[in-house]
Each structure stands twice: as structure tokens, then as C-alpha cells.
Scaffold this motif. Structure first.
Motif, PDB file in Angstrom:
ATOM      1  N   GLY A  30       0.822  -1.211   0.000  1.00 24.09           N
ATOM      2  CA  GLY A  30       0.000   0.000   0.000  1.00 24.09           C
ATOM      3  C   GLY A  30       0.849   1.252   0.000  1.00 24.09           C
ATOM      4  O   GLY A  30       0.561   2.232  -0.678  1.00 24.09           O
ATOM      5  N   LEU A  31       1.940   1.197   0.753  1.00 26.89           N
ATOM      6  CA  LEU A  31       2.822   2.358   0.878  1.00 26.89           C
ATOM      7  C   LEU A  31       3.543   2.634  -0.445  1.00 26.89           C
ATOM      8  O   LEU A  31       3.722   3.788  -0.849  1.00 26.89           O
ATOM      9  N   ARG A  32       3.924   1.539  -1.138  1.00 30.07           N
ATOM     10  CA  ARG A  32       4.527   1.708  -2.462  1.00 30.07           C
ATOM     11  C   ARG A  32       3.541   2.385  -3.407  1.00 30.07           C
ATOM     12  O   ARG A  32       3.890   3.280  -4.172  1.00 30.07           O
ATOM     13  N   ARG A  33       2.282   1.925  -3.321  1.00 33.37           N
ATOM     14  CA  ARG A  33       1.251   2.502  -4.175  1.00 33.37           C
ATOM     15  C   ARG A  33       1.036   3.967  -3.804  1.00 33.37           C
ATOM     16  O   ARG A  33       0.905   4.830  -4.661  1.00 33.37           O
ATOM     17  N   ALA A  34       1.041   4.244  -2.493  1.00 35.82           N
ATOM     18  CA  ALA A  34       0.820   5.609  -2.009  1.00 35.82           C
ATOM     19  C   ALA A  34       1.838   6.570  -2.623  1.00 35.82           C
ATOM     20  O   ALA A  34       1.489   7.669  -3.060  1.00 35.82           O
ATOM     21  N   LEU A  35       3.099   6.126  -2.656  1.00 33.11           N
ATOM     22  CA  LEU A  35       4.169   6.947  -3.234  1.00 33.11           C
ATOM     23  C   LEU A  35       3.936   7.163  -4.730  1.00 33.11           C
ATOM     24  O   LEU A  35       4.062   8.274  -5.236  1.00 33.11           O
ATOM     25  N   ALA A  36       3.605   6.065  -5.401  1.00 32.79           N
ATOM     26  CA  ALA A  36       3.436   6.125  -6.854  1.00 32.79           C
ATOM     27  C   ALA A  36       2.200   6.902  -7.256  1.00 32.79           C
ATOM     28  O   ALA A  36       2.200   7.620  -8.256  1.00 32.79           O
ATOM     29  N   GLU A  37       1.124   6.772  -6.466  1.00 29.54           N
ATOM     30  CA  GLU A  37      -0.158   7.359  -6.856  1.00 29.54           C
ATOM     31  C   GLU A  37      -0.430   8.718  -6.223  1.00 29.54           C
ATOM     32  O   GLU A  37      -1.498   9.292  -6.391  1.00 29.54           O
ATOM     33  N   GLY A  38       0.515   9.204  -5.432  1.00 27.39           N
ATOM     34  CA  GLY A  38       0.319  10.529  -4.847  1.00 27.39           C
ATOM     35  C   GLY A  38      -0.668  10.551  -3.695  1.00 27.39           C
ATOM     36  O   GLY A  38      -1.422  11.506  -3.526  1.00 27.39           O
ATOM     37  N   GLU A  39      -0.674   9.482  -2.874  1.00 21.75           N
ATOM     38  CA  GLU A  39      -1.587   9.463  -1.726  1.00 21.75           C
ATOM     39  C   GLU A  39      -0.970  10.083  -0.472  1.00 21.75           C
ATOM     40  O   GLU A  39      -1.608  10.150   0.574  1.00 21.75           O
ATOM     41  N   LEU A  40       0.307  10.487  -0.566  1.00 22.90           N
ATOM     42  CA  LEU A  40       0.961  11.082   0.605  1.00 22.90           C
ATOM     43  C   LEU A  40       0.748  12.589   0.590  1.00 22.90           C
ATOM     44  O   LEU A  40       0.723  13.209  -0.466  1.00 22.90           O
ATOM     45  N   GLU A  41       0.580  13.168   1.758  1.00 17.22           N
ATOM     46  CA  GLU A  41       0.519  14.623   1.837  1.00 17.22           C
ATOM     47  C   GLU A  41       1.210  15.137   3.091  1.00 17.22           C
ATOM     48  O   GLU A  41       1.361  14.418   4.075  1.00 17.22           O
ATOM     49  N   GLY A  85      12.968  -0.174   4.015  1.00 17.09           N
ATOM     50  CA  GLY A  85      13.803   0.654   3.146  1.00 17.09           C
ATOM     51  C   GLY A  85      13.006   1.698   2.372  1.00 17.09           C
ATOM     52  O   GLY A  85      13.573   2.555   1.702  1.00 17.09           O
ATOM     53  N   LEU A  86      11.668   1.591   2.451  1.00 11.81           N
ATOM     54  CA  LEU A  86      10.824   2.565   1.743  1.00 11.81           C
ATOM     55  C   LEU A  86      11.012   3.985   2.253  1.00 11.81           C
ATOM     56  O   LEU A  86      10.625   4.953   1.604  1.00 11.81           O
ATOM     57  N   ILE A  87      11.613   4.102   3.449  1.00  9.66           N
ATOM     58  CA  ILE A  87      11.829   5.423   4.029  1.00  9.66           C
ATOM     59  C   ILE A  87      12.731   6.275   3.132  1.00  9.66           C
ATOM     60  O   ILE A  87      12.650   7.502   3.176  1.00  9.66           O
ATOM     61  N   GLN A  88      13.570   5.627   2.315  1.00 10.33           N
ATOM     62  CA  GLN A  88      14.463   6.409   1.449  1.00 10.33           C
ATOM     63  C   GLN A  88      13.677   7.208   0.405  1.00 10.33           C
ATOM     64  O   GLN A  88      13.759   8.437   0.398  1.00 10.33           O
ATOM     65  N   PRO A  89      12.894   6.547  -0.473  1.00 12.39           N
ATOM     66  CA  PRO A  89      12.113   7.330  -1.432  1.00 12.39           C
ATOM     67  C   PRO A  89      11.078   8.223  -0.741  1.00 12.39           C
ATOM     68  O   PRO A  89      10.828   9.357  -1.175  1.00 12.39           O
ATOM     69  N   LEU A  90      10.497   7.723   0.341  1.00 16.22           N
ATOM     70  CA  LEU A  90       9.485   8.482   1.069  1.00 16.22           C
ATOM     71  C   LEU A  90      10.093   9.762   1.676  1.00 16.22           C
ATOM     72  O   LEU A  90       9.530  10.859   1.562  1.00 16.22           O
ATOM     73  N   GLY A  91      11.266   9.606   2.295  1.00 14.12           N
ATOM     74  CA  GLY A  91      11.949  10.751   2.897  1.00 14.12           C
ATOM     75  C   GLY A  91      12.363  11.774   1.849  1.00 14.12           C
ATOM     76  O   GLY A  91      12.283  12.980   2.083  1.00 14.12           O
ATOM     77  N   ALA A  92      12.795  11.290   0.702  1.00 17.61           N
ATOM     78  CA  ALA A  92      13.176  12.196  -0.386  1.00 17.61           C
ATOM     79  C   ALA A  92      11.957  12.966  -0.878  1.00 17.61           C
ATOM     80  O   ALA A  92      12.037  14.168  -1.164  1.00 17.61           O
ATOM     81  N   TRP A  93      10.818  12.273  -0.960  1.00 16.42           N
ATOM     82  CA  TRP A  93       9.575  12.934  -1.377  1.00 16.42           C
ATOM     83  C   TRP A  93       9.204  14.046  -0.381  1.00 16.42           C
ATOM     84  O   TRP A  93       8.828  15.148  -0.773  1.00 16.42           O
ATOM     85  N   VAL A  94       9.322  13.742   0.904  1.00 18.83           N
ATOM     86  CA  VAL A  94       8.995  14.735   1.936  1.00 18.83           C
ATOM     87  C   VAL A  94       9.894  15.966   1.785  1.00 18.83           C
ATOM     88  O   VAL A  94       9.412  17.107   1.804  1.00 18.83           O
ATOM     89  N   LEU A  95      11.191  15.741   1.601  1.00 21.25           N
ATOM     90  CA  LEU A  95      12.132  16.855   1.457  1.00 21.25           C
ATOM     91  C   LEU A  95      11.797  17.707   0.227  1.00 21.25           C
ATOM     92  O   LEU A  95      11.733  18.932   0.320  1.00 21.25           O
ATOM     93  N   ARG A  96      11.577  17.049  -0.899  1.00 22.78           N
ATOM     94  CA  ARG A  96      11.264  17.794  -2.135  1.00 22.78           C
ATOM     95  C   ARG A  96       9.984  18.599  -1.985  1.00 22.78           C
ATOM     96  O   ARG A  96       9.910  19.770  -2.350  1.00 22.78           O
ATOM     97  N   THR A  97       8.956  17.949  -1.412  1.00 22.64           N
ATOM     98  CA  THR A  97       7.647  18.600  -1.301  1.00 22.64           C
ATOM     99  C   THR A  97       7.686  19.764  -0.312  1.00 22.64           C
ATOM    100  O   THR A  97       7.169  20.851  -0.595  1.00 22.64           O
ATOM    101  N   ALA A  98       8.308  19.551   0.839  1.00 26.86           N
ATOM    102  CA  ALA A  98       8.369  20.608   1.856  1.00 26.86           C
ATOM    103  C   ALA A  98       9.144  21.811   1.325  1.00 26.86           C
ATOM    104  O   ALA A  98       8.733  22.960   1.535  1.00 26.86           O
TER     105      ALA A  98
END
Ligand code: C2E
Ligand code: MG
Ligand code: MG
Ligand code: MG
Length: 279
Positions: A30-41, A85-98
Motif C-alpha cells: 500500500g505504501l509503495r502505491r501511495a508513493l506512486a499514486e500521490g496518496e501522501l501529503e 527501506g521505503l523510508i528512502q524514497p518516502l523521505g526524499a519525497w517529503v524533502l522535495r515537497t516541503a
């Protein structure tokens, strides 16, 4: 018999483990999908200057808008992201977005991003931060990285090298949840933090409990003596807010000022006064 009962318990235990493993795989997928589909905010929670009552920065707090389960708080998925290990792409997304969001705020308003210890395992963290800043056109001085003591329990040399590199680039480093770890004080000596965020557990019983009062007061004084900015987190009541102002902490964060809110609501908040200046 006892033997049969033991067997039954073992089977139930195995089934429970299976169930747990299955649930984890479901969340991971689900978390992989969340990253790919833009479900994170990212939601933003303001920090206000204790003297002026004005917003000085906002902490970016991650949420997962799940299609069926609604808004999921980070406490429910960060640990799993770290383990997989998903924290790597997830953390990068947070940094870019913030950084991209903050680049559109007035340049007096900083943004704070939480880093998980696992992100320091990658040699590329400082690079990821630099890329997020330059892609957004955000000056490094407007980014604050919040780390907990857990970070400093990692490979010390590599962690220190990364932190030193980040700080040399102009990014500010805050020690989050100060006072909850085993050796918060020794870390203050080993790394030049810019800010300490006093953990919310300390303000919870302020001002009724004299020990809590003494502890918060002492940390604020210590921070000032070390030349660090101090923030009190988790301020929920007028009494707690007034106490923090009277004790001379620098910034205040908590539900009393505002809950974490979506980007649009935060931008609207920047246009109106949030708190009264100190008398
Ligand atoms: P934290 O960095 O200590 O963030 C503060 C937490 O306290 C937030 O919970 C916030 O909603 C909550 N809070 C703020 N003011 C008050 C208050 O007055 N009363 C109470 N009871 N709570 C208050 P949240 O958003 O659930 O985040 C929990 C933790 O998850 C954060 O603690 C942080 O460690 C982690 N986290 C959040 N976003 C990220 C992220 O993007 N990356 C990483 N690695 N961790 C994150
Ligand atoms: Mg934080
Ligand atoms: Mg905290
Ligand atoms: Mg925390």
C-alpha cells in the motif's frame, strides 16, 4: 491434555505471526502505491515567536490519505517504511515537497522536516537535501532538519560527517523530542545543534506540577546559555502558552496555536494574526 493444548497454542501463535506478516506485506504494498499514486501529503503545524506571537516556521508532518481508510498518521507507517527501506524514497519525497511548498511562502517563514535515523544509513542524504533545495530554489537557511537521538545512535562517524556537511551548507539542525532519550545532554556537546525542541511530555503538567515547571525552565535556561534556540512542543492550553512566554523560550508549537493543517489552510493562516504578542 497439556501436550495437545501446547500444540494448539503453538499453532495459534504461528497463525498470529502469519497474520502479522501478511498485514505488513499489505501495508508495504500500500505504501509503495501511495508513493506512486500521490496518496501522501504534508500537513503543516506553525511555530510562533514567543515574543511577537507571529509565525516563524512550520513543521511538515506526513500523512497518508488512504483511499479506504482515510487519513493515516505517521505513527502507523513510518516504522514499517524504515524496516522495508521505503523510508528512502518516502523521505526524499517529503524533502522535495516541503522545500517546494516553503519556496512559495514569505521568506521569513522556515520549514522543518523530520528525518528518520534510517535516512542516515544512505551516504546520499546530504545530496538528497541539496537537490531538494535547489529544485525548489529554497535558500538552505530556510530549511530546518529535525533529528532525534536515535540518529546519533547510528554509525557515529558517518552520521557526524553527514550532519556536518548539511550544516556547512547552511541548513539548520534541530534536536527533536529533547529530554526523552538516554543521553540528550552528551549529544548537545558532540554536535552543534541550532535548536532544541523540548519534548511535549514535559509541558503536559505545566504549570500545576512544580517538577515539570522546574525541568522546562532549566532546559530553556540551558538552551539560552548554549546559544541555542528553544522550542516548547505540545502546548495545548492558554496556561501552558503563557508559562512558555514568561519563561522566555523562543518559539512555541502546539494545538493551542494550531493543529497540523493542510497546505492551503496554512497559507491562509499566514495572512492572519495567530497569537497575541507577549504583554
Ligand atoms: P514529532 O516530530 O515530535 O512531531 C510532533 C507530533 O506531535 C506530531 O504528531 C504533532 O501532530 C503532535 N502535536 C503537535 N502539537 C501537539 C499538541 O499540542 N498536543 C499533542 N497531543 N500532540 C501535538 P504526528 O504528526 O502524528 O507525528 C508523529 C511523529 O511522526 C513525529 O513526531 C515525527 O517523529 C514522525 N514524523 C512525522 N512526519 C514525518 C516525516 O515526514 N518523516 C519522518 N521520518 N518522520 C515523521
Ligand atoms: Mg519533529
Ligand atoms: Mg517532537
Ligand atoms: Mg516525536
Amino acid at each position: 491434555s497439556a501436550k495437545a493444548e501446547g500444540k494448539g497454542a503453538a499453532r495459534r501463535y504461528a497463525v498470529a505471526l502469519d497474520e502479522k506478516a501478511r498485514e505488513r506485506r499489505v501495508i508495504e504494498a500500500g505504501l509503495r502505491r501511495a508513493l506512486a499514486e500521490g496518496e501522501l501529503e504534508l500537513h503543516y503545524q506553525p511555530l510562533v515567536d514567543a515574543r511577537t506571537g507571529k509565525i516563524t516556521s512550520a513543521e511538515a508532518l506526513l500523512r497518508w490519505r488512504h483511499p479506504e481508510r482515510g487519513l493515516i498518521p505517521p505513527g502507523d507507517f513510518i516504522a514499517l517504511a524504515e524496516e522495508t527501506g521505503l523510508i528512502q524514497p518516502l523521505g526524499a519525497w517529503v524533502l522535495r515537497t516541503a522545500c517546494a511548498d516553503a519556496a512559495r511562502w514569505p521568506d521569513t517563514i522556515n520549514v522543518a522536516v523530520n528525518l528518520s535515523p534510517a535516512q542516515f544509513r544512505e551516504q546520499t542524504l546530504a545530496q538528497t537535501v541539496a537537490e531538494a533545495l535547489s529544485a525548489a530554489g529554497l535558500p538552505p537557511e530556510r530549511l530546518e532538519l529535525e533529528i532525534t537521538e536515535g540518529v546519533l545512535l547510528m554509525d557515529e562517524q558517518q552520521t557526524m560527517a553527514t550532519l556536518t556537511r548539511l550544516r556547512a551548507s547552511g541548513v539548520r539542525i534541530s534536536m527533536d523530542d529533547f529530554g526523552t532519550g538516554y543521553s540528550s545532554l552528551s549529544y548537545l556537546r558532540r554536535f552543534p545543534f541550532d535548536k532544541i525542541k523540548i519534548d511535549q511530555s514535559f509541558v503536559r503538567q505545566v504549570p500545576a506540577d512544580p517538577d515539570s515547571v522546574a525541568i522546562v525552565r532549566a532546559i530553556i535556561t540551558m538552551g539560552a546559555c548554549l546559544g541555542l534556540t528553544t522550542t516548547v512542543e505540545g502546548v495545548e492550553t492558554t496556561e501552558q502558552y503563557d508559562f512558555c512566554v514568561a519563561e522566555g523560550c523562543d518559539t512555541i508549537q502546539g494545538f493551542h496555536v494550531s493543529r497540523p493543517i493542510p497546505l492551503g489552510a496554512f497559507r491562509a493562516l499566514l495572512c492572519e494574526p495567530v497569537c497575541q504578542p507577549a504583554a
